[in-house]
Structure formats: structure tokens, C-alpha cells
Design an enzyme around this catalytic site. Structure first.
Site, PDB file in Angstrom:
ATOM      1  N   GLN A  36      36.945  34.233  33.986  1.00 61.83           N
ATOM      2  CA  GLN A  36      37.744  33.050  33.845  1.00 61.83           C
ATOM      3  C   GLN A  36      38.195  32.609  35.030  1.00 61.83           C
ATOM      4  O   GLN A  36      38.127  33.242  35.992  1.00 61.83           O
ATOM      5  CB  GLN A  36      39.051  33.872  33.166  1.00 61.83           C
ATOM      6  CG  GLN A  36      39.944  32.743  32.805  1.00 61.83           C
ATOM      7  CD  GLN A  36      41.261  33.197  32.131  1.00 61.83           C
ATOM      8  OE1 GLN A  36      41.511  34.352  32.112  1.00 61.83           O
ATOM      9  NE2 GLN A  36      42.189  32.530  31.250  1.00 61.83           N
ATOM     10  N   GLY A  37      38.327  31.309  35.193  1.00 61.30           N
ATOM     11  CA  GLY A  37      38.739  30.677  36.443  1.00 61.30           C
ATOM     12  C   GLY A  37      39.859  29.832  36.347  1.00 61.30           C
ATOM     13  O   GLY A  37      40.021  28.510  36.591  1.00 61.30           O
ATOM     14  N   GLU A  82      43.794  34.466  23.815  1.00 64.44           N
ATOM     15  CA  GLU A  82      43.935  35.572  24.786  1.00 64.44           C
ATOM     16  C   GLU A  82      45.121  36.390  24.417  1.00 64.44           C
ATOM     17  O   GLU A  82      45.202  37.661  24.626  1.00 64.44           O
ATOM     18  CB  GLU A  82      43.846  35.082  26.285  1.00 64.44           C
ATOM     19  CG  GLU A  82      43.954  36.267  27.263  1.00 64.44           C
ATOM     20  CD  GLU A  82      44.052  36.079  28.578  1.00 64.44           C
ATOM     21  OE1 GLU A  82      43.006  35.673  29.026  1.00 64.44           O
ATOM     22  OE2 GLU A  82      44.979  36.535  29.607  1.00 64.44           O
ATOM     23  N   SER A 110      43.776  31.179  37.854  1.00 63.60           N
ATOM     24  CA  SER A 110      44.471  31.340  38.519  1.00 63.60           C
ATOM     25  C   SER A 110      43.943  30.914  40.028  1.00 63.60           C
ATOM     26  O   SER A 110      42.695  30.846  40.097  1.00 63.60           O
ATOM     27  CB  SER A 110      44.941  32.788  38.700  1.00 63.60           C
ATOM     28  OG  SER A 110      45.560  33.011  37.719  1.00 63.60           O
ATOM     29  N   SER A 148      38.127  38.554  37.307  1.00 61.83           N
ATOM     30  CA  SER A 148      37.500  39.704  36.860  1.00 61.83           C
ATOM     31  C   SER A 148      36.125  39.631  36.523  1.00 61.83           C
ATOM     32  O   SER A 148      35.716  38.739  36.065  1.00 61.83           O
ATOM     33  CB  SER A 148      37.932  40.458  35.676  1.00 61.83           C
ATOM     34  OG  SER A 148      39.544  41.031  35.951  1.00 61.83           O
TER      35      SER A 148
END
Lengths: 343, 391
Positions: B125-126, B243, B128, B160
């Protein structure tokens, strides 16, 4: 297949019960008037009892062949939840449970219970080894329902002696102390745990109603009460407290009704779920009631605000429908395999 | 409201149980690195070959098209069989995939969804950034259109498995002039594209999968945009809905089996008096009892999510409630484990490293994917209707 949301028929029950209670028993009835006296006395009058009986709640879950409406325990729990929201007498749930006890035992009391002719009140043994009880709203009751562990017994009210009224923490009910006469035999009793479980489910549903009503009251107030030029609900300190109340209410809702469908469908772990429902709903009711008072600030400390009603009802119901000993036994001894999978 | 076990569900459960018994990987799962990637992908491949990948995904994209309840049964049986949960395939299976199914183009779905199910791709995931964490809409990683490409410059953080990933769900600012939420675009980023640099970030639990990603003129085809250019906020809310909603099913069930291990441990370990088993200590028993009730309620909340899922295609903000509950409860459970271990918890020796690592690792649960504080804001504002205020 699992569905924990109300069906259309269930929603109709909710709406009709909520509508009736909002008109006849709004929580505001418990506020003191300008003379310090309340608009409505504690407990339920004979007239109120007749009104309630005429709605058919006492026969709602009794099988049709025994003269009832043949609905599920879920329908009865939906009624109980609304009763909890309005802090109406727990003797309604006690009478519904007594109806099932009579039905199970094939007792002739059933017709009178369903018709509202016999009135039942709940009782709490002072401690496991005591013959002394707290009776809740037993004025005018013909029978007293006692649950030890999950063992339900219905006694004639006359079996209780030395009855004396005490001052109730929850002053929406009449609280009395009484001794069960030595050697008194129950009029009807359940050899199994079916009725005890129902009593616990109805009680947890009332606790859920308390938790939800306390949440609703607090959120409404946080949305309109202004300080520092804005609604206090816009401040995170208040908003987060409300969010925690919503989480507690949702957890209680899910667990209480999951326990209900587990019991209704005869799951092997139903007792476990019912015990967990009691813990979850009692915790939610107390926590939400306490937060609700704090969110109302000074007003919350007064009897002119309804927030304290929920706190006191949470304490009362917390002592009913599943003692700590039974809960500990049930929640700590059950094996894993019964619960991780549904089958 | 109802609970019943249809013959189809019973049969499905029996099939799942039998298959898992024969196929669950036995070796210990590596905690980091390429070995972890290989382990997770191999397990995913095996599920695909067995016909168990994408149980509730649509059939046309390689899924089984079964009910959310069957998905729950799958996870329950996985927990009972001690199958691996989450890990480096989590983002692909639990939010990138579901987001593409709802918002992706036909071409994107045909290309990516089978790869995800077959265990051929790891996603990360990108969202933050160093200066846009809870305030996601304040993100600054820029992308401008150049011909048929988006050119990306900036940095993402707390990613992550970035070092192990093939693809990334990347949220970038494409219109710096627009209002905060309006100038964002959700784009599929090829993690092997030139201009990408990855820095690993050591963590307090010693698990080494957290990264910062830098983008230096990274060129991504416009065809990789999911939804509209400048329409990325809505797409990312869909992603976060997944999510916080259905993706928690596996976690909840795993947590339930963790508490059962703890229950066994409380019987085996000596209690505070040094003589009786820990579980015979009143305070220990009470804590365990309350945790068991809370785990029961979390499971019931999962069923409530499933009930809602049957009536709505995309999970709503209600998912924040179960996400918040899970995060805080998981921390309490691991903290209780450490308390039970007593002095033993001071040593990272062979018998208890998992409890200690899991305890430390659980601190991320109330931070990752939205802090508990942000979740409380969302619950307060979007579910309870309280007014927005200063942050």
C-alpha cells in the site's frame, strides 16, 4: 447462513413496541416535577399491566398449539430491548419467561400468564447460600421467578415471608426483601436450563437497550450543547467518548443477538454465547451509562436529566439473568472445539 | 435474524477441513525477507490449485463466487488447522483485489486479479507519507501527466513488504490547485519501475518488513489509473472500507485461536502463588473470562459484518467499529500473555519468542490502517453524525 439484522417482520415488532413505550412509558416519566414528585409511581399499575397484556407480549413466543403467537426468542428479545431503553419494569420479562416455564411443564398457569391475569416478578438471592431475596416490582405479583445457576423455579408469592420494602438504588422499581419459607415447593420448575437461558437472554437484551439508549441521549446532547462557540460533540474528547459508547453498544448488540440465534437454532455452544452476552451487555450498559452522565456535565448530575436512570437500571439488571458464578463456570471451562467452528 | 447451517455450507466446511488437513504448510513461517515472500506465495499458489483462492470473488475473475459466509467458514477452518494468516499477500487479497473488482477497468481486472489469486504477485500500500499520516488528504507526492504517463515524485512511508512487492496501490496528488480531497489519483505502481528506491525501517518488534519508498521521476502508464484522474479519494475510501470491514475476518478468527492458546497456557503455567496453575488465581481467571467474552463479541461482530455484507456491495464506515475493537483487544490479549509469563517474558528464548514478538508487534494494530484516534473520529462523525471539529 447467518443474519444478525432485523427482518421486515422483526422491524415491525421493534417499531410497534417502541411506539407504545414512547407514548406510555417515556423515560421522562421518571423526572421529578416542580414539586419534586414524579409523574409516575415506581413499578407498574394494574391498569398498565392490562395494557401490556393486551399487546400480546406474554404469548409472543409461546407455540401456537399452546395458544401463543409462535414467534421466536429473537422477537421476545426485541421487546425486552425496547423495555430496557425505557427502563420499564423487569417483571415483564419475568412473566414472559414464566409463560415458557408453564408451557414447558404443561401447567395450566399458561393461559392466565398469557392473558396478563397472573403477574410474575423476578427475585435475586442475596447470596448463593441465603434464603433471603430481593424482589423486584413484586407488589401485585402472584408468582415469583427464581433462577439459581440456570435452574428456574416459579413460586407462589405467598411462599415469601417477612416482605419489607427497601429503598431501591433504581427507584423506577419497587424493591423488597423477603425470606423464602423453609420447605416451600415451587409451583412449576424447569429440570433443564432452557428457562434460565431465556431469562438471561431477555435480561441481556434489556441491558443492550440501556446501553443504546444512554448512547443516543449522549450523542443528541453532544450535538446541540455548545461551549467555546461550538457543539461539544465536535471536540475529540467528547466525540471519542461517544465513539467508545457506540463500539460498546455494537459489540453488545452483536453478541446478544448472536447468543439469541444460537439458542434458537440449538447450537451446542449456546450457553457459552449467552454467558458472553451477559458479560458484554452488562459491561456496555454500565460503561455507557457512566459516560453519558459525564458527557452531560452538570446537567448529567441532576435528576432532571435522564442519564442517571440508565446507570441505576444497569446496576439492577447486572444482578439478574446469570450470576457471576455461572458465568465463570461457563466461560472458563468450555472447550475450544465447540466454539471455533459452527458445526 | 437467523443462524442455520445449510447443507451446502456443511458440505463446504467438510471439504475445506479435509483439504486443509492435507495441505496446510507445516514448516515455520519466516518472519522477513524473500523467504517470507516465497512462503506466502507458495501457500497462495497451493490454495489456487486446490480451488480455494478468492472464495467470495466473482467467478469471471477466477474467484469461486461463493457467499461471504463461506469465506468466513474458510477462515474459521484455516484457524482451526493452524494455516498461515495475512502476511505479504494481505494487501493484494484484502484490499487491492476487492478495490479493482469494484473500481478497476476491465483490462486491469483481467491482468491483475488472476495474478493475485494464483500467488504470482505481492502488493503493498502507498497511502501514508512522512507528513501525511492521519491527515491522509494532506499528502504531497506529486504526479503530473506527460503524454500517456503519470510521472511521480515524492515519498511514501510505513509501507509493509515494499521491498518484496511487485505492485503498489499508490495515492498521489495530480492537481495541486484543487481542494485537498479532490486532486488525488489512485494508480497501480509497478514496484520494479526505474526511479523507485526502497529504504527498510527497523521496527520495535524486530520484524523487518516496514519500508519507506522514494519516487524519482517514476513513469506509470495512465492506463494504470484506477477510477478517474483526480478521483482517487473515492477509490481510496473504497479500499479502506475493505481494509476495515471484511479484511478483518481472518484477523478476528486468528485472534480467537490465539486466546485459546493463552487459555491452555494459563492451565499449564504456575500462578502468582507459585503452587497452583495460573488459571486458579482469581484475578487471572477474571481477566481470561472477560477476554473470552470480548473475543466472543468480536466474532459476533464479524457475523454482523457478514450480515451487512449480504445487503451492501462495498463495506461502509461501520467497519471502523470492528477494526477498533480488534486492534485494542489484540493488544490486551498479548499484554495478558506477557503478564502470565512473568519473569519468563524478560527472555527471548526458544519457547516464548512468538508471544513476545507478537506482543511488541501488536503495538502497530492501533496505528496501521488508521489510528484508533482517527477511527474514533470516523465513528463519531460518519456513524453518529457528530459535527466535524478541530483535529
Amino acid at each position: 447462513m447467518i443474519d444478525l439484522l432485523a427482518s421486515e417482520a422483526e422491524q415491525q415488532i421493534i417499531d410497534s413496541v417502541a411506539g407504545f413505550l414512547a407514548e406510555k412509558f417515556p423515560v421522562t416519566r421518571l423526572r421529578p416535577g416542580s414539586d419534586g414528585e414524579r409523574r409516575m409511581e415506581a413499578g407498574l399499575s394494574a391498569e398498565h399491566w392490562r395494557d401490556i397484556a393486551s399487546l400480546g407480549w406474554f404469548g409472543l413466543g409461546i407455540p401456537e398449539e399452546q395458544g401463543g403467537a409462535g414467534d421466536t426468542v429473537i422477537a421476545e428479545m426485541l421487546v425486552a430491548r425496547e423495555i430496557g431503553r425505557c427502563a420499564v419494569s423487569p417483571s415483564i420479562a419475568a412473566t414472559i419467561a414464566a409463560g415458557h416455564l408453564a408451557a414447558l411443564a404443561g401447567s395450566e398457569l399458561l393461559a392466565g400468564l398469557m392473558a396478563g391475569e397472573h403477574r410474575v416478578a423476578g427475585a435475586i438471592r442475596l447470596h448463593a447460600a441465603s434464603d433471603e431475596f430481593h424482589l423486584i416490582d413484586a407488589r401485585g405479583a402472584d408468582y415469583i421467578l427464581v433462577v439459581d445457576g440456570m435452574q428456574a423455579r416459579l413460586y407462589d408469592a405467598a411462599a415469601f415471608a417477612d416482605v419489607r420494602r427497601v429503598i431501591s438504588l433504581d427507584d423506577a422499581v419497587i424493591l423488597e426483601r423477603a425470606h423464602l419459607a423453609a420447605g416451600a415447593r415451587p409451583t412449576v420448575q424447569d429440570a433443564g436450563s432452557n428457562i434460565g437461558r431465556r431469562v438471561s437472554l431477555y435480561n441481556s437484551a434489556q441491558l443492550l437497550g440501556v446501553a443504546e439508549a444512554a448512547l443516543k441521549l449522549a450523542v443528541e446532547y453532544a450535538g446541540v450543547r455548545e461551549q467555546f462557540g461550538q457543539a461539544i460533540g465536535s471536540f475529540q474528547s467528547i466525540k471519542h467518548r461517544c465513539a467508545d459508547m457506540a463500539v460498546a453498544a455494537e459489540a453488545a448488540f452483536a453478541q446478544v443477538f448472536f447468543a439469541g440465534v444460537s439458542q434458537a437454532s440449538g447450537q451446542p455452544d449456546a450457553a457459552y454465547q449467552i454467558a458472553a452476552a451477559k458479560v458484554t451487555s452488562a459491561g456496555a450498559a454500565l460503561a455507557n451509562a457512566r459516560s453519558g452522565i459525564q458527557i452531560h456535565g452538570g446537567t448529567g448530575f441532576t435528576a432532571e436529566c435522564d442519564a442517571h436512570v440508565f446507570l441505576k437500571r444497569a446496576h439492577l439488571l447486572g444482578q439478574l439473568g446469570g450470576e457471576r458464578h455461572w458465568i465463570r463456570e461457563t466461560l472458563l471451562t468450555q472447550a475450544l472445539d465447540d466454539r471455533v467452528s459452527l458445526s | 435474524m437467523q443462524l442455520s447451517h445449510t447443507p451446502e455450507e456443511e458440505q463446504f466446511r467438510a471439504e475445506v477441513r479435509a483439504w486443509l488437513r492435507a495441505n496446510v504448510p507445516r514448516g515455520k513461517r519466516p518472519r522477513t525477507g524473500l523467504a517470507l515472500r516465497e512462503y506466502d506465495l507458495e501457500w497462495q499458489r497451493r490454495q489456487y490449485e486446490g480451488g480455494w483462492a478468492g472464495i467470495s470473488w466473482p467467478r469471471e475473475y477466477g474467484g469461486r463466487g461463493l457467499s461471504l459466509m463461506q469465506q468466513v467458514i474458510w477462515y474459521e477452518e484455516c484457524a482451526a488447522a493452524h494455516a498461515p494468516v495475512g502476511g505479504s499477500t494481505f494487501v493484494a487479497l484484502s484490499h487491492a483485489g476487492p478495490t479493482l473488482i469494484v473500481c478497476g477497468t476491465e483490462e486491469q481486472k483481467r491482468f491483475h486479479l488472476p495474478k493475485i489469486l494464483k500467488g504470482e504477485a505481492v502488493w503493498c500500500q502507498g497511502f501514508s507519507e512522512p507528513n501525511a499520516g492521519s491527515d491522509l488528504a494532506g499528502l504531497k507526492t506529486r504526479a503530473h501527466v506527460e503524454g500517456e504517463h503519470l510521472v511521480v515524485n515524492g515519498s511514501k512511508i510505513w509501507t509493509s513488504y515494499a521491498a518484496l512487492a511487485d505492485w503498489q496501490e499508490l495515492l498521489v496528488r495530480t492537481d495541486p490547485g484543487a481542494q485537498r480531497h479532490k486532486g488525488l489519483t489512485w494508480v497501480i505502481c509497478d514496484m520494479h519501475a526505474p526511479g523507485i528506491t526502497i529504504r527498510k525501517i527497523p521496527t520495535m518488534s524486530g520484524t523487518g518488513n516496514l519500508c519507506q519508498v522514494f519516487y524519482d521521476d517514476v513513469r506509470l502508464p495512465l492506463a494504470n489509473v484506477v477510477g478517474e484522474v483526480n478521483g482517487g479519494w473515492d477509490v481510496s475510501m473504497t479500499t479502506l472500507g475493505f481494509e476495515r470491514g471484511t479484511a478483518f475476518i481472518a484477523h478476528q478468527i486468528h485472534l480467537a485461536s490465539t486466546l485459546e492458546k493463552l487459555h491452555v497456557m494459563a492451565r499449564d503455567l504456575r500462578g502468582p502463588d507459585g503452587r497452583r496453575p495460573a488459571i486458579e488465581d482469581g484475578a487471572v481467571a477474571d481477566q481470561l473470562l472477560n477476554l473470552r467474552a470480548e473475543v466472543a463479541a468480536l466474532r459476533a461482530m464479524t457475523y454482523l459484518s457478514v450480515s451487512r455484507g449480504a445487503r451492501q456491495a462495498v463495506p461502509g464506515p461501520e467497519g471502523n467499529i470492528i477494526a477498533l475493537c480488534y486492534a485494542e483487544l489484540s493488544q490486551r490479549i498479548y499484554a495478558f500473555a506477557v503478564e502470565l509469563l512473568g519473569n519468563e517474558a524478560l527472555e527471548m528464548h526458544d519457547e516464548n519468542p512468538d508471544w513476545l514478538t507478537d506482543y511488541l508487534d501488536a503495538f502497530k494494530n492501533t496505528i496501521a490502517g488508521g489510528t484508533s484516534e482517527i477511527r474514533r473520529n470516523v465513528i463519531g462523525e460518519r456513524l453518529l453524525g457528530l459535527p466535524r471539529g478541530g483535529r
